[in-house]
Scaffold this active site. Structure first.
Site, PDB file in Angstrom:
ATOM      1  N   TYR A 187      17.215 -35.735  55.079  1.00 52.22           N
ATOM      2  CA  TYR A 187      17.302 -35.332  56.472  1.00 52.22           C
ATOM      3  C   TYR A 187      15.938 -35.505  57.146  1.00 52.22           C
ATOM      4  CZ  TYR A 187      22.034 -33.532  55.919  1.00 52.22           C
ATOM      5  OH  TYR A 187      23.382 -33.437  55.711  1.00 52.22           O
ATOM      6  N   CYS A 377      36.836 -31.428  52.363  1.00 50.45           N
ATOM      7  CA  CYS A 377      35.572 -30.874  52.880  1.00 50.45           C
ATOM      8  C   CYS A 377      34.693 -31.979  53.456  1.00 50.45           C
ATOM      9  CB  CYS A 377      34.858 -30.085  51.792  1.00 50.45           C
ATOM     10  SG  CYS A 377      34.646 -30.958  50.213  1.00 50.45           S
ATOM     11  N   ALA A 485      67.560 -32.741  39.432  1.00 44.32           N
ATOM     12  CA  ALA A 485      68.459 -32.252  40.471  1.00 44.32           C
ATOM     13  C   ALA A 485      69.603 -33.242  40.688  1.00 44.32           C
ATOM     14  CB  ALA A 485      67.688 -32.050  41.769  1.00 44.32           C
TER      15      ALA A 485
END
Length: 671
Positions: A187, A377, A485
């Protein structure tokens, strides 16, 4: 088949729950919520909106000792207005919203410090930097066609003053300290400290003393305005891991460090201690080696910053904190064995707000695991969206999403035991519905089972274990395995609601050979692959399969039609994409992009590159990993059923674990 949890060794982490101090600030335990970007979590005046207030309050309730609230803009000089909370934009609103949040955090005995930032400099994502400045003129990290100008001395002085003013507002708002962002991750402040990025000729460039002048002036200015006892922490990367500009050094790789090496880093740490910083929050990496700062699952080892924190702790007398996938008892104990003072949790606290209380109770099996995917995130942050969590859709929505007990308890049938079906059953069961889950196979998990076989994907597997454990504890949830199913289930009057979560199936392209294998087949039975493997398809499944087989001693070639592996950084979170695309060639995988397969004869692949040149790739195994298609055998029944029905997850459109869980959550919370 019952899923088996991993053996958790060295579970005694009692040292985590002893009190400690940062200066004169006493903490009830040694756990910290790591700072995370607050994009989209500000209100209309630069304060904290209700969602982020409730997110932090919820983690305080979960037992954490200290919360680092951030990222907050020190001013909007280089951030666009209202892109983040900011103390100087409207100090009254910032103070009011802080106090509302902090009084509840403090009620749980949790402390809170505020991370304040001057910006990203040349590391800014294109389009998000207002001033486009840096210590000295240079190219943007992501787009070399964009250039950053050098900051003037007047702008540097204004930044120092803004830090001091912002810290004082934080103190008056009730924060217990501040953390400076950051001599870390590349940074703006970090760029000032590194000769690789700082070519200034004035008192802020040249010698190490000059390059450290800005962060030193900042802490001195804060102490002068807020008092010597007001704690000031620094987010600090000991080592940069820069191989070349925009290229990071991989774990185990030998390269010449272009940024800050460990020798200089330890010298700098001592200087910062002497300058007045009260704590160092230690990690490693920069935006040029972003996977170090935001570790994907490919590291495998948790606690990756422990070695760096240990070196710093041996050099300084102030507290040292580390994060880095610390949701593991061995990683925690390794940190304390190295005399590290505080353990930080970032993403794990997004996945499970009760993480700390569960660790304290030795309920590791009930911790919902972070899977290090970055989809919920970091990838959302990169797209300008508020961060949340793949495995916990409530994260960031604590003020909006409340699981309520329905007025009418329903009998819910869930078809499919993959992540979408499991989340549906979990949420419906939590809300009190009577749930039956039918799974055609003899185990739960769906496509996540083969996908979690590589050693670096074990957290995916643990997520399935977590789901199975939660459902097992619910007396109102019945799970039936080996129970496909049928149409009869749709017509069964015992069910009020049916949720179809039948997942997806791998696509097998007919290239002319009957010997091709599905990636899922090899992932479940790697002995079926020979020593020379060709994988057709360089998406995430193909690349992860290639990395895993290469590490097992195979010689692997990946063929991909497009110019990017894993769909590029637009499809795969940047840190994950960057790391795996660099790991593959580093570990010996042959990567052929912009190459189209023509046909396969036996186990020999014939292809063409983008220039039309023919290629013949010989091997003894060919794996097809070209993607998935929806498995929707009940689509017609869904349209004609006379009851409440939903189709979710991969059964609608193949996607990631996040898509499946979020689809399921949004449906199940309102049934």
């Amino acid at each position: 088949m019952v899923l088996v949890t991993k053996d958790v060794q060295k579970r005694d982490v009692s040292r985590l729950f002893t009190p400690t101090h940062i200066g004169k600030l006493k903490l009830k335990n040694r756990t910290v919520m790591a700072p995370l970007g607050l994009v989209g979590y500000n209100d209309a005046r630069g304060g904290f909106n209700k969602n982020i207030q409730e997110l932090y309050i919820r983690r305080a309730k979960g037992g954490v000792g200290m919360i680092t609230v951030g990222l907050v803009a020190v001013d909007y000089q280089d951030f666009f207005d209202l892109s983040l909370p900011c103390p100087l934009y409207d100090p009254i609103d910032f103070t009011k919203t802080s106090k509302i949040m902090l009084e509840q955090i403090h009620n749980y005995g949790t402390k809170a410090i505020c991370m304040i930032s001057a910006g990203m400099g040349r590391s800014a994502f294109p389009g998000v930097s207002k001033q486009m400045w840096a210590p000295s003129e240079q190219e943007n990290r992501f787009d070399p066609k964009k250039h950053h100008r050098a900051m003037t001395k007047a702008e540097i002085q204004q930044t120092i003053e803004d830090y001091a003013k912002g810290a004082l507002i934080c103190k008056k708002a009730g924060f217990d300290g501040v953390e400076i962002h950051a001599v870390h991750e590349g940074y703006l402040l970090d760029q000032f400290t590194m000769a690789f990025f700082n070519q200034r000729q004035d008192e802020y460039g040249g010698s190490l003393e000059n390059r450290l002048r800005l962060p030193i002036k900042i802490v001195k200015a804060i102490k002068a305005k807020c008092g010597a006892d007001f704690p000031v922490s620094l987010r600090y990367s000991l080592k940069s891991f820069i191989r070349h500009l925009r290229e990071g050094g991989l774990p185990g790789e030998h390269f010449v460090e272009q940024g800050r090496d460990i020798e200089e880093g330890l010298k700098v740490a001592k200087i910062f201690e002497n300058a007045g910083y009260d704590m160092l929050n230690v990690d490693a990496g920069t935006y040029d080696a972003w996977f170090w700062n935001h570790p994907p699952m490919y590291f495998e080892k948790k606690g990756i910053y422990n070695e760096f924190g240990a070196k710093v702790k041996a050099a300084v007398n102030i507290p040292v904190a580390v994060a880095g996938r610390m949701d593991d008892p061995e990683a925690i104990n390794e940190a304390f064995d190295a005399k590290i003072d505080l353990v930080e949790f970032g993403r794990p606290l997004l996945a499970d707000p009760d993480l700390v209380n569960k660790i304290k109770a030795d309920d590791w099996e009930d911790v919902r695991p972070c899977i290090s995917c970055h989809d919920g995130c970091l990838d959302r942050l990169a797209k300008g969206l508020p961060y949340s969590c793949t495995v916990n859709p409530e994260t960031g929505h604590e003020a909006e999403y409340k699981l309520t007990q329905p007025l009418t308890k329903k009998r819910v049938l869930v078809i499919g035991g993959g992540p979408a079906g499991l989340e549906t059953a979990y949420i419906c069961g939590t809300r009190g519905h009577q749930v039956t889950l039918l799974e055609a196979q003899d185990h739960l998990g769906g496509a996540v089972i083969p996908g979690s076989q590589p050693s670096f994907k074990q957290d995916d597997y643990q997520l399935l274990v977590w789901f199975e454990r939660q459902l097992h504890k619910m007396t109102n949830v019945t799970v039936k395995l080996n129970a496909p199913a049928t149409k009869r289930d749709f017509n069964d009057p015992n069910y009020d609601t049916i949720v179809v979560a039948t997942g997806s199936k791998p696509i097998m392209v007919d290239f002319g050979s009957k010997q091709m294998l599905k990636a899922e087949t090899v992932l479940m039975a790697p002995n079926k692959a020979g020593n020379h493997v060709t994988i057709i398809g360089g998406g995430l499944v193909g690349c992860e399969t290639a990395l895993w087989l290469q590490r097992k001693g195979k010689q692997v070639t990946v063929i991909e039609m497009s110019d990017q592996l894993c769909g590029g950084p637009e499809h795969t979170p940047f840190a994950n994409w960057e790391m795996i695309t660099e790991l593959l060639p580093f570990e010996g995988v042959t990567v052929l992009t912009e190459t189209k397969v023509d046909h396969v004869e036996g186990t020999t692949v014939f292809a063409q590159d983008k220039q039309g040149r023919s290629k013949q790739i010989n091997g003894d195994t060919v794996i097809c990993a070209v993607g998935y298609k929806a498995n929707d055998p009940f689509v017609n029944l869904l349209q004609t059923a006379d009851k409440e029905t939903y189709q979710i997850g991969d059964a609608v459109k193949p996607g990631k674990i996040m898509n499946a869980i979020w689809d399921a959550y949004y449906i199940a919370k309102d049934i």
